[in-house]
Design a protein around this motif. Structure first.
Motif, PDB file in Angstrom:
ATOM      1  N   ALA A   1      -0.518 -10.364  86.962  1.00 16.11           N
ATOM      2  CA  ALA A   1       0.003  -9.401  85.984  1.00 16.11           C
ATOM      3  C   ALA A   1       0.489  -8.122  86.630  1.00 16.11           C
ATOM      4  N   GLY A   2       0.276  -7.961  87.924  1.00 14.62           N
ATOM      5  CA  GLY A   2       0.720  -6.749  88.610  1.00 14.62           C
ATOM      6  C   GLY A   2       0.043  -5.517  88.057  1.00 14.62           C
ATOM      7  N   ARG A   3       0.787  -4.470  87.885  1.00 15.15           N
ATOM      8  CA  ARG A   3       0.235  -3.203  87.411  1.00 15.15           C
ATOM      9  C   ARG A   3      -0.115  -3.226  85.921  1.00 15.15           C
ATOM     10  N   GLU A   4       0.265  -4.269  85.202  1.00 10.21           N
ATOM     11  CA  GLU A   4      -0.075  -4.350  83.787  1.00 10.21           C
ATOM     12  C   GLU A   4      -1.572  -4.509  83.577  1.00 10.21           C
ATOM     13  N   ASP A   5      -2.278  -5.039  84.561  1.00 10.07           N
ATOM     14  CA  ASP A   5      -3.734  -5.120  84.514  1.00 10.07           C
ATOM     15  C   ASP A   5      -4.313  -3.871  85.167  1.00 10.07           C
ATOM     16  N   SER A   6      -5.251  -3.222  84.481  1.00  8.83           N
ATOM     17  CA  SER A   6      -5.764  -1.936  84.972  1.00  8.83           C
ATOM     18  C   SER A   6      -6.474  -2.068  86.314  1.00  8.83           C
TER      19      SER A   6
END
Length: 469
Positions: free
Chosen positions: A314-319
């Motif tokens: 998810a890249g940066r979409e996951d905290s």
């Protein structure tokens, strides 16, 4: 080319030449006359095994301070044994000091220089002290584990303790437990999943602790000879694996997959000589295909597993991903600032320097990657030595696995476990630094010591054959 590789991995080491000219070696045996009259040190190896076993028996349940005291005791006992050691023959010396020992000594020397040149020398000295304890613990273990009987006993102690840890972790999942911190992104689909942490207080730390337990319990299924111990080993493997999965540690899962795949590959290699020639060609592709299919089915049909695996991409979409990425960028800036020898070892040194480079709102206690941590602590010199240590360790492990396979010695299964556990812990360490916690770091050096304990240099092989003493 083969000669260059052998020199790089120290495969043709001749320590008897070093012994005759070394001033350092002359301190070995200074107290030999005292030891010959000591009733206590007649049981030196069992006493050393007891001290090692105490570390693994208490580490999951006690404070780091107590583990530190036990490591000091182990280091003091190793020093006593070294100073009072018999002046052994060249063949025995070649077994005791392996290529791994020499690279570990160089590794410690680089960390010492990094401490001396650190901008925060006091904090770095504390980190060097901790590292020194782990390394002398490795030295004691590699000495004790040369005995197959003591090796099996220490492994058995650890496996029984890990079984207790895993059972309690699974109990947390079945009956629920209040999390000590927010371990998952509260906005993700897996926010309500129970992540077990057992006695260790942190699911990522528990996953790192269980990786060697999974590898060793899998090896025990093949190494333990009677049916009742084999049934116990199967139980241990299933519970350790189940508890590791229930940590929902993505780094732990990466390490778990690497560990199992590598162990199965070595298992096929081990039994390949017994397979018909026609089956040998298809054994490895079939194994890999079955493993990939099993993992794909799990991801497709188990929603919590699917959500956690999807979050890895998810890249940066996951905290959690976003936090680590920001920390890694800051750590890379730290490495660029001191690229040669780093800032010095330890979390105290890191905590002093990191705030000067951190992104706003992204405080961190470590680099969240053991490879970046080594590079930031000791620069490119230390990082190169660390990679050299890994290459030499894996090379030695593969060499000795071939030797044991030729004689079909069941001790080889423990060697498979050590190699696969190290690979799994490195996979986990790509995205986390639980490797530096005592509960995991002691196990890392146990795996390295296991590989070192099997070492037979070429000249000793010719004199003694391929059997274990």
């Amino acid at each position: 080319m083969n000669s260059v590789w052998q020199q790089f991995t120290l495969s043709n080491l001749r320590l008897y030449q070093w012994r005759s000219a070394s001033y350092l070696y002359r301190v070995v045996g200074l107290l030999q006359s005292w030891r010959s009259g000591s009733l206590l040190l007649q049981w030196s190896e069992p006493i050393g095994a007891l001290l090692v076993a105490l570390v693994f028996a208490l580490a999951p349940f006690t404070s780091n301070a107590l583990v530190g005291v036990l490591l000091v005791a182990c280091g003091a006992f190793w020093l006593l044994l070294t100073l009072s050691d018999d002046l052994v023959s060249s063949s025995e010396l070649s077994r005791r000091i392996t290529p791994i020992h020499l690279i570990v000594l160089l590794y410690w020397g680089i960390y010492t220089v990094a401490t001396a040149l650190s901008p925060v020398k006091v904090e770095a000295a504390k980190g060097l002290g901790k590292l020194t304890l782990y390394l002398v613990f490795f030295a004691l273990m590699s000495m004790v584990l040369r005995s197959p009987r003591l090796r099996a006993w220490i492994i058995g102690v650890f496996l029984h303790i890990s079984l207790i840890v895993s059972v309690y972790g699974i109990r947390q999942y079945l009956f629920g437990v209040e999390e000590l911190a927010t371990w998952t992104d509260p906005t993700s689909e897996s926010a309500n999943v129970t992540r077990v942490f057992s006695y260790l207080g942190n699911p990522n730390l528990l996953a790192g602790y269980l990786l060697p337990a999974v590898a060793l319990s899998l090896a025990a299924i093949f190494a333990w000879q009677r049916w009742l111990p084999k049934a116990l080993a199967v139980t241990m493997f299933l519970l350790n694996s189940g508890c590791l999965i229930l940590t929902y540690s993505r780094g732990g899962w990466i390490g778990f997959v690497i560990c199992l795949l590598l162990f199965l590959v070595m298992l096929v290699f081990w039994y390949s000589l017994q397979l018909p020639p026609r089956w040998r060609i298809w054994a490895m592709p079939s194994l890999l295909g079955i493993c990939v299919a099993a993992m794909a089915l799990g991801v497709i049909f188990v929603p919590p597993l699917r959500h956690r695996v999807a979050s890895m991409f998810a890249g940066r979409e996951d905290s959690s991903n976003n936090f680590r990425i920001n920390v890694w960028y800051a750590v890379l800036d730290m490495i660029r600032d001191r690229p040669i020898i780093g800032i010095g070892p330890g979390n105290n040194a890191f905590n002093k320097i990191y705030p000067l480079f951190q992104r706003p709102r992204f405080t961190a206690l470590s680099a969240y990657s053991i490879f970046l941590e080594v590079a930031v602590e000791t620069g490119l010199i230390g990082f190169s030595c660390f990679l050299w240590l890994l290459i030499v360790t894996f090379n030695l492990g593969v060499q000795q696995l071939k030797r044991l396979r030729d004689s079909f010695n069941p001790q080889g299964f423990w060697l498979m476990a050590a190699i696969s556990a190290i690979a799994g812990m490195l996979g986990h360490g790509l995205v986390d630094t639980v490797w530096y916690r005592p509960e995991v770091s002691t196990l890392w050096w146990l795996m390295v010591a296991l590989i070192a304990s099997y070492y037979f240099p070429p000249q000793v092989n010719m004199l003694m054959g391929d059997g274990e003493r």
